[in-house]
Design a protein around this motif. Structure first.
Motif, short mmCIF file in Angstrom:
data_model
loop_
_atom_site.label_atom_id
_atom_site.label_comp_id
_atom_site.label_asym_id
_atom_site.label_seq_id
_atom_site.Cartn_x
_atom_site.Cartn_y
_atom_site.Cartn_z
N UNK A 1 -1.97 8.58 8.31
CA UNK A 1 -2.20 7.14 8.85
C UNK A 1 -0.95 6.36 8.67
N UNK A 2 -0.49 5.77 9.72
CA UNK A 2 0.75 4.69 9.34
C UNK A 2 1.97 5.31 9.65
N UNK A 3 2.08 6.82 10.00
CA UNK A 3 3.33 7.45 10.16
C UNK A 3 3.73 6.98 11.60
N UNK A 4 5.25 6.67 11.76
CA UNK A 4 5.65 6.52 13.12
C UNK A 4 6.34 7.85 13.73
N UNK A 5 6.76 7.65 15.06
CA UNK A 5 7.40 8.77 15.64
C UNK A 5 8.58 9.24 15.03
N UNK A 6 9.44 8.75 14.18
CA UNK A 6 10.38 9.30 13.38
C UNK A 6 9.96 10.13 12.48
N UNK A 7 8.94 9.79 11.87
CA UNK A 7 8.23 10.83 10.71
C UNK A 7 7.83 11.94 11.18
N UNK A 8 7.31 12.05 12.40
CA UNK A 8 6.92 13.19 13.06
C UNK A 8 7.99 14.12 13.60
N UNK A 9 8.79 13.32 14.56
CA UNK A 9 9.87 13.84 15.46
C UNK A 9 10.71 14.33 14.65
N UNK A 10 11.33 13.85 13.73
CA UNK A 10 12.42 14.31 12.95
C UNK A 10 12.63 15.62 12.15
#
Length: 247
Positions: A167-176
């Motif tokens: 919870x709270x993770x944004x797109x950069x934390x997932x995509x990069x």
């Protein structure tokens, strides 16, 4: 259910999983059970004699059930057998052997399944702390219509995964992290694109493709992968292009 309460719909095509309805035997049109059975048998006999791939779907009908928007068996017979109008599908070949490259195609697709699945799973697992779920079992699909000529049929393998970060993770934390893992394992990664609903990028590896999409609403990452499209000529050394990616 009697024959006079039964609708028989005949379907034909160039592959058993790619057939379409062409005529019907509607029991309500006949004076007795025997005449219904006679026309059903005659329809089957005609498809057999014409060497057409076909099947029949039978269902119960009531007097008020809407009529099928198909020609009757006598109408179809008059048009395509007696008058010789084109049927629209080709007959099965007479016992001809399979095309060169058919066995190699089958083996390649079977080998590609675990490879593509493992690539997607590992890429999804690169998201720190993510819950990873397979959303699409690796499966082979024919691309385009079926054919009585196996060399004309093309196939592709598709698979999919979902990565749900903490919870709270944004797109950069997932995509990069996913993009970094793909580059480290030989994939060419395109620049990301943004829309109001998604942040996405694509990646390629020796004609395989992967689409990676961050869903802004669900806050989850969807990964879908596909093999190149292949057919028997891809693996036929005498006439194939030989350009499929082997794993």
């Amino acid at each position: 259910m009697t024959e006079r309460e039964t609708l028989h719909v005949f379907l034909i095509g160039e592959a058993y999983d790619d057939v379409r309805p062409v005529f019907a035997v509607d029991g309500r049109d006949y004076p007795d059970e025997q005449s219904v059975r006679a026309d059903v048998e005659a329809g089957w006999r005609a498809l057999h004699d014409l060497r057409l791939i076909g099947e029949v779907e039978s269902s119960a009908v009531l007097p008020e059930t809407p009529r099928p928007r198909l020609p009757s068996w006598p109408e179809w017979r008059a048009r395509h057998i007696e008058r010789g109008e084109p049927i629209g599908v080709r007959p099965r070949p007479d016992g001809s052997p399979g095309p060169a490259g058919q066995e190699e195609l089958r083996r390649w697709l079977e080998q590609a399944k675990p490879w593509l699945d493992a690539q997607l799973a590992a890429a999804a697992a690169a998201v720190p702390g993510a819950r990873v779920v397979r959303t699409r079992e690796p499966a082979v699909h024919r691309i385009g219509p079926g054919s009585v000529v196996p060399a004309e049929e093309r196939f592709r393998l598709d698979a999919g995964y979902l990565a749900v970060p903490p919870a709270g993770a944004g797109p950069d934390a997932a995509l990069l992290p996913v993009a970094d893992w793909l580059r480290a394992n030989g994939w060419a990664v395109a620049a990301p694109e943004e829309s109001p609903s998604y942040v996405t990028f694509s990646a390629t590896f020796s004609q395989y493709t992967m689409s990676v999409a961050w869903n802004r609403r669900d806050r989850a990452l969807n990964l879908s992968g596909s093999s190149p499209e292949v057919d028997t000529t891809t693996f036929d050394p005498q006439g194939g292009s030989g350009d499929a990616a082997h794993v």
